[in-house]
Design an enzyme around this catalytic site. Structure first.
Site, PDB file in Angstrom:
ATOM      1  N   ALA A  38      45.045  54.480  53.511  1.00 58.25           N
ATOM      2  CA  ALA A  38      43.982  54.369  54.518  1.00 58.25           C
ATOM      3  C   ALA A  38      44.568  54.533  55.922  1.00 58.25           C
ATOM      4  CB  ALA A  38      43.288  53.017  54.387  1.00 58.25           C
ATOM      5  N   CYS A  49      29.313  23.979  41.528  1.00 60.89           N
ATOM      6  CA  CYS A  49      28.849  22.640  41.164  1.00 60.89           C
ATOM      7  C   CYS A  49      29.019  21.672  42.337  1.00 60.89           C
ATOM      8  CB  CYS A  49      29.596  22.132  39.926  1.00 60.89           C
ATOM      9  SG  CYS A  49      29.009  20.543  39.324  1.00 60.89           S
ATOM     10  N   ASP A  55      41.024  36.575  45.763  1.00 64.84           N
ATOM     11  CA  ASP A  55      41.421  36.518  47.171  1.00 64.84           C
ATOM     12  C   ASP A  55      42.934  36.399  47.356  1.00 64.84           C
ATOM     13  OD1 ASP A  55      38.685  36.479  47.571  1.00 64.84           O
ATOM     14  OD2 ASP A  55      38.601  34.316  47.919  1.00 64.84           O
ATOM     15  N   MET A  64      36.246  42.122  49.532  1.00 61.10           N
ATOM     16  CA  MET A  64      36.136  40.670  49.506  1.00 61.10           C
ATOM     17  C   MET A  64      37.452  40.049  49.993  1.00 61.10           C
ATOM     18  SD  MET A  64      34.021  39.728  46.052  1.00 61.10           S
ATOM     19  CE  MET A  64      32.248  39.476  46.164  1.00 61.10           C
ATOM     20  N   GLY A  65      37.487  38.712  49.967  1.00 60.95           N
ATOM     21  CA  GLY A  65      38.701  38.023  50.368  1.00 60.95           C
ATOM     22  C   GLY A  65      38.458  36.838  51.278  1.00 60.95           C
ATOM     23  N   LYS A  71      37.546  59.169  48.882  1.00 59.96           N
ATOM     24  CA  LYS A  71      38.293  60.094  49.743  1.00 59.96           C
ATOM     25  C   LYS A  71      37.926  61.544  49.449  1.00 59.96           C
ATOM     26  CE  LYS A  71      42.500  59.173  51.115  1.00 59.96           C
ATOM     27  NZ  LYS A  71      43.934  58.812  51.184  1.00 59.96           N
TER      28      LYS A  71
END
Length: 320
Positions: A186, A73, A127, A169-170, A154
């Protein structure tokens, strides 16, 4: 206090419905009327709302997203939009407002509080970049979504001798990529809070290949780079068959985890209790397991929540 309102604003996340449910149930148990504002601040300006009952929030606990819906908005950044929002609150005879959302939502909450409406905010953003809370609503579910996806990935990586670059994301916060990298095992987690050397990474990937370990997972926070660019550079340098997975909005959906359900319940009840106790212009937070309140003015001027350096140390110790 006789009537309160609740809205969800900005990006959605799992746990919002559970928080709305807690606000409604806590409000009704205190003999308050609860009004749900639809589509966030945009709905407040355009007068889209409904009265909420226990039936309204029935079977909402396990649903992701927000049944009140949300929207960006830009009008709330302007004085005219803020005046329109306040006109709606006065028209509905709202005595207190609960805002559920991220940093932009908190700025809107502060602007309304400055105009005289008591506001209590609940931090909700995958986040985990909102200050003065150890965890925002929706973060745990997003992490579980990422971990589930990478665990499946994996299997394919090991079957086809491939390196996968997974983009999370983040925004400019690397929390999701870092924590998911630790939890998924990882090889690397590239985050904006720490520089990375792609030449060194490629050298390590070659060394792994010589040792017979021919598949790798590289987590990358969107603020640290694009998965496609990083994958292309790896292939150019060492010729590895490299694939990408951009998780995107998949991370934000799905049934909330048990942690997020409990956190939402605590936030929602605490928000109603805070309004009844006379709180105004405050954000709830989780600090060492306890509910705390911080002035919205302080939240909005503090900047983003820094990443926990102990997590970065842990990742380094584990060779990530």
């Amino acid at each position: 206090m006789k009537r309160i309102a609740v809205l969800t604003s900005g990006g959605d996340c799992s746990g919002m419905n559970a928080a709305i449910r807690a606000v409604v149930r806590a409000g009704l148990s205190s003999q308050l009327e609860v009004i749900g504002i639809q589509k966030g601040y945009q709905g407040l300006i355009e007068r889209h709302y409904e009265q909420l009952t226990t039936k309204s929030v029935s079977s909402m606990l396990q649903r992701g997203g927000t049944f009140l819906q949300s929207a960006r908005c830009p009008a709330m950044l302007e004085e005219a939009g803020q005046r329109q929002a306040m006109d709606t609150l006065r028209e509905l005879k709202i005595d207190g407002l609960v805002v559920i959302g991220g940093d932009g939502s908190l700025r809107g909450a502060l602007s309304l509080n400055r105009r005289g409406i008591p506001v209590v905010a609940i931090p909700a953003s995958i986040d985990n970049d909102i200050p003065f809370t150890d965890m925002s609503l929706g973060v745990d579910t997003a992490l579980n979504n990422i971990i589930h996806a990478v665990d499946n990935l994996k299997d394919t990586a090991s079957s086809h001798d491939r390196t996968f670059v997974v983009e999370t994301m983040g925004r400019n916060c690397g929390y999701l990529a870092l924590v998911a990298g630790i939890a998924c095992g990882a090889e690397y987690a590239l985050i904006p809070e720490a520089p990375h050397n792609l030449d060194r990474i490629c050298e390590h990937l070659l060394q792994r290949f010589r040792e017979g370990r021919d598949n790798s997972i590289i987590m990358v926070a969107e603020g640290a780079g694009k998965a496609a660019d990083i994958a292309a550079q790896i292939k150019d340098r060492i010729g590895f068959e490299t694939r990408i997975m951009v998780l995107g909005h998949y991370q934000r959906g799905g049934s909330p985890s048990s942690f997020d359900r409990l956190l939402a319940a605590r936030f929602g009840v605490a928000a109603v209790e805070a309004l009844l106790a006379g709180a105004t212009g405050t954000m709830l937070g989780l600090a060492c397991g306890a509910m705390v309140q911080t002035a919205l003015e302080q939240v909005n001027t503090h900047g983003t929540r820094p990443i926990d350096t102990t997590l970065m140390t842990l990742a380094g110790t584990l060779g990530i």
